[in-house]
Design an enzyme around this catalytic site. Structure first.
Site, PDB file in Angstrom:
ATOM      1  CE  LYS A  10      -3.931  -2.214   2.525  1.00 35.97           C
ATOM      2  NZ  LYS A  10      -4.652  -2.163   3.821  1.00 35.97           N
ATOM      3  CE1 TYR A  50      -9.072  -2.879   1.318  1.00 37.62           C
ATOM      4  CE2 TYR A  50      -8.806  -1.312   0.803  1.00 37.62           C
ATOM      5  CZ  TYR A  50      -8.240  -2.197   1.083  1.00 37.62           C
ATOM      6  OH  TYR A  50      -7.360  -2.614   1.863  1.00 37.62           O
ATOM      7  CG  ASN A 122      -3.565  -2.898   7.532  1.00 39.36           C
ATOM      8  OD1 ASN A 122      -2.848  -1.977   5.807  1.00 39.36           O
ATOM      9  ND2 ASN A 122      -4.318  -3.866   7.536  1.00 39.36           N
ATOM     10  CG  HIS A 125      -5.460  -6.496  -0.223  1.00 41.47           C
ATOM     11  ND1 HIS A 125      -6.143  -6.284   0.930  1.00 41.47           N
ATOM     12  CD2 HIS A 125      -5.332  -7.550  -0.693  1.00 41.47           C
ATOM     13  CE1 HIS A 125      -6.414  -7.457  -0.117  1.00 41.47           C
ATOM     14  NE2 HIS A 125      -6.327  -7.814  -0.934  1.00 41.47           N
ATOM     15  CD  GLU A 136      -8.866  -9.509  -2.510  1.00 42.02           C
ATOM     16  OE1 GLU A 136      -8.079 -10.427  -2.387  1.00 42.02           O
ATOM     17  OE2 GLU A 136      -9.990  -8.357  -1.564  1.00 42.02           O
TER      18      GLU A 136
HETATM   19  P1  IDP Z   1      -7.869  -7.272   5.631  1.00 38.67           P
HETATM   20  O1  IDP Z   1      -7.055  -6.017   5.061  1.00 38.67           O
HETATM   21  O2  IDP Z   1      -6.573  -7.376   7.194  1.00 38.67           O
HETATM   22  O3  IDP Z   1      -8.196  -7.958   4.920  1.00 38.67           O
HETATM   23  P2  IDP Z   1     -10.171  -6.180   6.003  1.00 38.67           P
HETATM   24  O4  IDP Z   1     -10.976  -6.540   6.712  1.00 38.67           O
HETATM   25  O5  IDP Z   1     -10.473  -6.690   4.795  1.00 38.67           O
HETATM   26  O6  IDP Z   1      -9.194  -6.496   6.584  1.00 38.67           O
HETATM   27  O7  IDP Z   1      -9.990  -3.769   5.827  1.00 38.67           O
HETATM   28  C1  IDP Z   1      -9.860  -3.962   4.191  1.00 38.67           C
HETATM   29  C2  IDP Z   1      -8.608  -2.333   5.431  1.00 38.67           C
HETATM   30  O8  IDP Z   1      -9.495  -1.874   5.886  1.00 38.67           O
HETATM   31  C3  IDP Z   1      -7.585  -3.063   6.187  1.00 38.67           C
HETATM   32  O9  IDP Z   1      -6.625  -3.489   6.196  1.00 38.67           O
HETATM   33  C4  IDP Z   1      -7.236  -2.069   7.038  1.00 38.67           C
HETATM   34  O10 IDP Z   1      -6.708  -0.812   5.962  1.00 38.67           O
HETATM   35  C5  IDP Z   1      -8.184  -0.947   6.646  1.00 38.67           C
HETATM   36  N1  IDP Z   1      -9.455  -1.241   8.451  1.00 38.67           N
HETATM   37  C6  IDP Z   1     -10.722  -2.668   8.174  1.00 38.67           C
HETATM   38  N2  IDP Z   1     -10.710  -2.837   9.498  1.00 38.67           N
HETATM   39  C7  IDP Z   1     -10.227  -1.308  10.108  1.00 38.67           C
HETATM   40  C8  IDP Z   1     -11.371  -0.242  11.796  1.00 38.67           C
HETATM   41  O11 IDP Z   1     -11.673  -1.383  12.362  1.00 38.67           O
HETATM   42  N3  IDP Z   1     -10.790   0.827  11.681  1.00 38.67           N
HETATM   43  C9  IDP Z   1     -10.042   1.191  10.760  1.00 38.67           C
HETATM   44  N4  IDP Z   1      -9.369   0.725   9.575  1.00 38.67           N
HETATM   45  C10 IDP Z   1      -9.632  -0.519   9.686  1.00 38.67           C
HETATM   46 MG    MG Z   2      -9.893  -8.119   3.039  1.00 42.20          MG
END
Ligand code: IDP
Ligand code: MG
Length: 167
Positions: A10, A50, A122, A125, A136
């Site tokens: 990212k 997303y 983070n 992805h 994806e």
């Molecule tokens: P993942 O990336 O671990 O699969 P997802 O639930 O698909 O997690 O969420 C996509 C992205 O959205 C995450 O990587 C993170 O950057 C952001 N995100 C997910 N949940 C939260 C949250 O509760 N607060 C803030 N950002 C979040």
């Molecule tokens: Mg995800």
């Protein structure tokens, strides 16, 4: 089980010059890289990626994160890794979604942070399950950008040129 997974470095990962570190960590899996590119992400592309999070309070911020608006770094590195249990191995090394809950030895645990606005930055992805990986990979890559056919394709003619597309 042999499978494939989409990984994105990212914009925060690129801005923090973490590409080398992340690739080194990913290489611990001994999986094969079958596609890779640097790509500019449009808001439409980020929203499609997303789409399952549309209702979340952080959705707008998340789109601005993936397009690079948030980091003034408008690109991501997209890759497809393939091999035995690729999805699970990459998710494991990527770590939990919340960087504060992620194992400190995972990529997200090592390099991620939570912004003051509460967004999880983070750095990578990674596809979570096979159906996500398929959706994806087909969203981010054309068949000819991957070194072998991961999913069925067909040939269409556009402007007198034959191109392969996902079925
Ligand atoms: P993942 O990336 O671990 O699969 P997802 O639930 O698909 O997690 O969420 C996509 C992205 O959205 C995450 O990587 C993170 O950057 C952001 N995100 C997910 N949940 C939260 C949250 O509760 N607060 C803030 N950002 C979040
Ligand atoms: Mg995800």
């Amino acid at each position: 089980m042999l499978n494939q997974t989409l990984i994105l470095i990212k914009p925060d990962g690129l801005k923090k010059s973490l590409t080398g570190n992340i690739l080194t960590r990913l290489s611990e899996t001994k999986l094969e890289i079958v596609a890779a590119k640097i790509i500019r992400v449009t808001p439409e592309m980020a929203e499609a990626h997303y789409c399952h999070l549309k209702e979340k309070t952080f959705f707008k911020e998340l789109i601005s994160y993936l397009t690079g608006e948030l980091h003034q770094r408008k690109k991501v590195m997209a890759m497809v890794y393939w091999g035995e249990d690729a999805i699970q191995k990459i998710r494991e090394i990527a770590g939990a979604t919340n960087p504060e809950e992620a194992s400190p030895t995972s990529i997200r645990g090592q390099f991620g942070r939570i912004t003051t606005k509460g967004l999880y930055e983070n750095v990578v992805h990674a596809s979570a399950i096979e159906s996500d990986a398929e959706r994806e990979i087909k969203l981010w890559f054309d068949p000819d950008e991957i070194i072998f056919d991961l999913y069925p394709t067909r040939i269409v003619t556009t402007g007198g040129r034959k191109v392969r597309v996902w079925i």
